[in-house]
Design an enzyme around this catalytic site. Sequence first.
Site, PDB file in Angstrom:
ATOM      1  N   ARG A  39       0.525  -1.134  -0.127  1.00  0.00           N
ATOM      2  CA  ARG A  39       0.402  -0.141  -0.108  1.00  0.00           C
ATOM      3  C   ARG A  39       0.593   1.326   0.057  1.00  0.00           C
ATOM      4  O   ARG A  39       0.693   1.982  -0.672  1.00  0.00           O
ATOM      5  CB  ARG A  39      -1.007  -0.001   0.553  1.00  0.00           C
ATOM      6  CG  ARG A  39      -1.968  -0.803   1.373  1.00  0.00           C
ATOM      7  CD  ARG A  39      -2.943  -0.892   2.337  1.00  0.00           C
ATOM      8  NE  ARG A  39      -4.418  -2.231   1.968  1.00  0.00           N
ATOM      9  CZ  ARG A  39      -5.524  -2.573   2.512  1.00  0.00           C
ATOM     10  NH1 ARG A  39      -5.046  -2.469   4.123  1.00  0.00           N
ATOM     11  NH2 ARG A  39      -6.237  -3.057   2.438  1.00  0.00           N
ATOM     12  N   GLY A 354      -7.920 -10.113  -1.565  1.00  0.00           N
ATOM     13  CA  GLY A 354      -6.546  -9.821  -1.162  1.00  0.00           C
ATOM     14  C   GLY A 354      -6.519 -11.985  -1.756  1.00  0.00           C
ATOM     15  O   GLY A 354      -5.038 -11.940  -2.380  1.00  0.00           O
ATOM     16  N   GLY A 377     -12.457  -5.350  -0.334  1.00  0.00           N
ATOM     17  CA  GLY A 377     -13.807  -4.305  -0.105  1.00  0.00           C
ATOM     18  C   GLY A 377     -14.672  -4.505  -1.207  1.00  0.00           C
ATOM     19  O   GLY A 377     -15.028  -4.269  -2.002  1.00  0.00           O
TER      20      GLY A 377
END
Length: 396
Positions: A39, A354, A377
């Site tokens: 990230r 994931g 999500g």
Amino acid sequence: MSKPFKTLDDMGDVQGKRVLVREDLNVPMAEGAVTDDTRLRATVATVGELADKGAIVLILAHFGRPKGNPSPEFSLSQVVRPYSDVLGREVRYVDWEGADDAVAMLEPGNIAVLENTRFFGGEETNDPAVVARFASLGDLYVNDAFSAAHRAHASTEGLAHVLPAFAGRAMEAELDALQKALGAPEHPVAAVVGGAKVSSKLDVLRHLVTRVDHLIIGGGMANTFLAARGVDVGKSLCEHELAATCEQIMEAADKANCIVHLPYDVVVAKEFKPNPATRTINVHEVAADEMILDVGPAAVESLGDVLKNCRTLVWNGPLGAFETPPFDTATVALAKTAAALTEGGSLVSVAGGGDTVAALNHAGVADAFTFVSTAGGAFLEWMEGKNLPGVAALTR
């Protein structure tokens, strides 16, 4: 071609301007060290570009779930040093107490991480007072965190309505890829949907059958569909109570001319553990004490042929219990086929979630796909056809 949202290319001169950039710095940590910096690396393009153009870059992000209760364990201060290493630039830390004075002292090209947005109870409720507090620090707003775009929070949605708003480079790449995959894809389109339970992907399946030409179902989900078709799946993971739902999804697929692909040969074992005794059999030969743990080689070969005739692929979830060898075989084989077709120029391949990212990395082909989304999500809600508040707020 004009995009439905503004990007950094539309910002004009940012020299000396304070740019609030929403990033996802919610990285896993252990003993003070970041254990996966994916990230952090995803932010480099946007943050680096703005700093190089002379902007004062103020990064907004959440970390964990403090629920409006500030505490050291949820402080973004612990991410600043590893983030600085990834960026290759000095990164400052700004606490909310005294933030106005600290920001006023920053110079063009400086980068600062503001403390956890969730230290404000009103962040997650999109409280206008919290939006105003954030906005008071900046002149412009950039959302670069697709992974948080399914939440209508102050820092992901509210700010876009009170400051000039733009998509960052990572957000732009994600939205471009998603548009190619399901927004306006080149047909035929195939979707691979795997995972343990149908119940967790019902909305995804209902949406996809109306959008794709081929729906490939794998993982424990496939067992539930097979059982709904009258196949005895032995002691496999299966949601027998969803038989009627599976039938409805298959009927909807028929109406939409979407072909649903279920495995016709499978790999079974009596125990779920690494490298047990296995059998590769026709799906109608599963014994009462056996469980289906992977798709068989004949089915994988025919699925590869399906992909060879497709122009677009969306992938979410593994075909088998890929974390446990040898039940990673089918996922790896089909992923390698998709990667080769992508590299050959015949397939646009977009994957996310994931488990999917882990499976493609395990197969060594993540870099060969057109785009791999690290958003969990948000990617799933996009596959369900839902409106993502953080994206909608950026729309011109």
